[in-house]
Write a protein that holds these residues in place. Sequence first.
Motif, short mmCIF file in Angstrom:
data_model
loop_
_atom_site.label_atom_id
_atom_site.label_comp_id
_atom_site.label_asym_id
_atom_site.label_seq_id
_atom_site.Cartn_x
_atom_site.Cartn_y
_atom_site.Cartn_z
N LEU A 191 0.78 -1.42 0.10
CA LEU A 191 -0.08 -0.04 0.08
C LEU A 191 0.75 1.44 0.06
O LEU A 191 0.49 2.27 -0.35
N LEU A 192 2.05 0.94 0.25
CA LEU A 192 3.10 2.31 0.28
C LEU A 192 3.05 2.91 -1.47
O LEU A 192 3.33 3.79 -1.50
N ILE A 193 2.81 1.96 -2.26
CA ILE A 193 3.01 2.37 -3.64
C ILE A 193 1.73 3.54 -3.92
O ILE A 193 1.98 4.49 -4.70
N LEU A 194 0.64 3.54 -3.11
CA LEU A 194 -0.32 4.68 -3.46
C LEU A 194 0.23 6.20 -3.12
O LEU A 194 0.09 7.11 -3.82
N PRO A 195 1.36 6.32 -2.01
CA PRO A 195 1.64 7.57 -1.95
C PRO A 195 2.87 8.16 -3.05
O PRO A 195 2.84 9.36 -3.13
N ILE A 196 3.36 7.18 -3.61
CA ILE A 196 4.37 7.56 -4.64
C ILE A 196 4.12 8.53 -5.70
O ILE A 196 4.89 9.30 -5.76
N GLY A 197 2.96 8.02 -6.39
CA GLY A 197 2.52 8.95 -7.46
C GLY A 197 2.13 10.48 -6.64
O GLY A 197 2.57 11.43 -7.32
#
Length: 445
Positions: free
Chosen positions: A297-303
């Motif tokens: 779910l850390l992927i979500l803030p990358i963008g």
Amino acid sequence: MNNSKRISLIIITCGLMQFIAGFNVNLTTIALPSIAQDLHLTIIMQNWLNIGILFLTAGIALPLTKVLLKKGLNYSVKICIGLIISLSIISFFAPDAQILFLSRLLQGGPIGVLYILGPVLISLTVPREKLGFALGILSASGYIGLTLSPLISSFVIKELTWRFIFLLLIPLLIIEFGLLMKLNEEWEINKDSIDNIGSILWFVSSLGLLYGISTIVTKEGAICFVISIILTIVFYYYEKRRTNRLFNVELIKNKQFMLSSTMASICSIITQSTALIMTYYLSYALKIDITTIGIILLILPIGQVIVAPLSGKLSDNINPLHIIISSFGLFIVTMFLFQRIDKLPFYFTIIILLLQSIAYALCYPSSNKYIITSVDEKDINDANGFLSNLRNGGHVIGTSITSLVFLMTIGDSAINTYGSGLISGIKGTYTIFTILSIKFNVKFV
């Protein structure tokens, strides 16, 4: 302190406010399985624990902001910090589900004030030519908090216990207090008397609407929803006849303001639902452990981190409307793919999550800029309060729609009895959101 350093410090202070608010709101999402096991919660009980804080945020944030601002903006944030710290400690020591729910619910008030006052302070102090960029940083900060919360919480739950997640924000709250002391400025915004009747109508109708939406399939929920609609109409005509208003209802006639606010709300609905759906899907369909889920779910803030400030800066140079429309095109693509999640390789899930985070990063800062530039300076507080209500209402609606669809496909079962109905629930939820997005995107165009 020169003006450039002052503006930078204000942006950092407001960014941290948004991070704290976003982190707190999403604090229990990944902890639900652990809390449910310890306190024996069903799906509906988990739903209420997760969205209870948003109910009070939507209902009391604007009236509470008006009250606190009579003493000044800096003072208001400091009071909120003290309240959040106190209630977080109560959550940590909560002996049962009732005390835990109450302590989380009451945090909704000060969290809602932080959501409102961050953009208000930015709009009052940052030059217009840099406003979009600053709002992009705020949007990224809030979303980073929202999405980092499950990751950090997962490590804490694994190494300690779910109770310790409620202590995570206390160091940051102390830092925020220090930044406010360093600014050593006060902004007096509201010198009018408090509209008590309007505040009560706003509070009751907001809570009633959210409760009605979240329980719309029941007789009580449907009745509550209808009554709340009536109270909202009463609030509109009551405020329309007043000179000293809680909320400038004339803003509702502003098409630019209303459409951009609605689109921002839909962003919140989709992203909140995705965080909840992914937690359930990864945990119960793929049997992934809680720490790995947090990392995924850390992927979500990358963008968000990369795109939101750029999106905000872009909105300073081109029409934010074009960015908003583009973002929803990307949202629709990701939701179409999510409906086929069980037929796609796992790495596709990662790609879809990244694309959705970019879509949110494009939409929210541009919506904020579009809203703030559509109203007079005297209405900025009301505009941000209304947007905060829609955003938090979006979180509730997203969670409620997801839970209702899951209830139809799974039933109100104990947490350990999920079956194949989970996939049907995911497909049904994203079908609803796709239709909703297309409908409002057509209105924008």
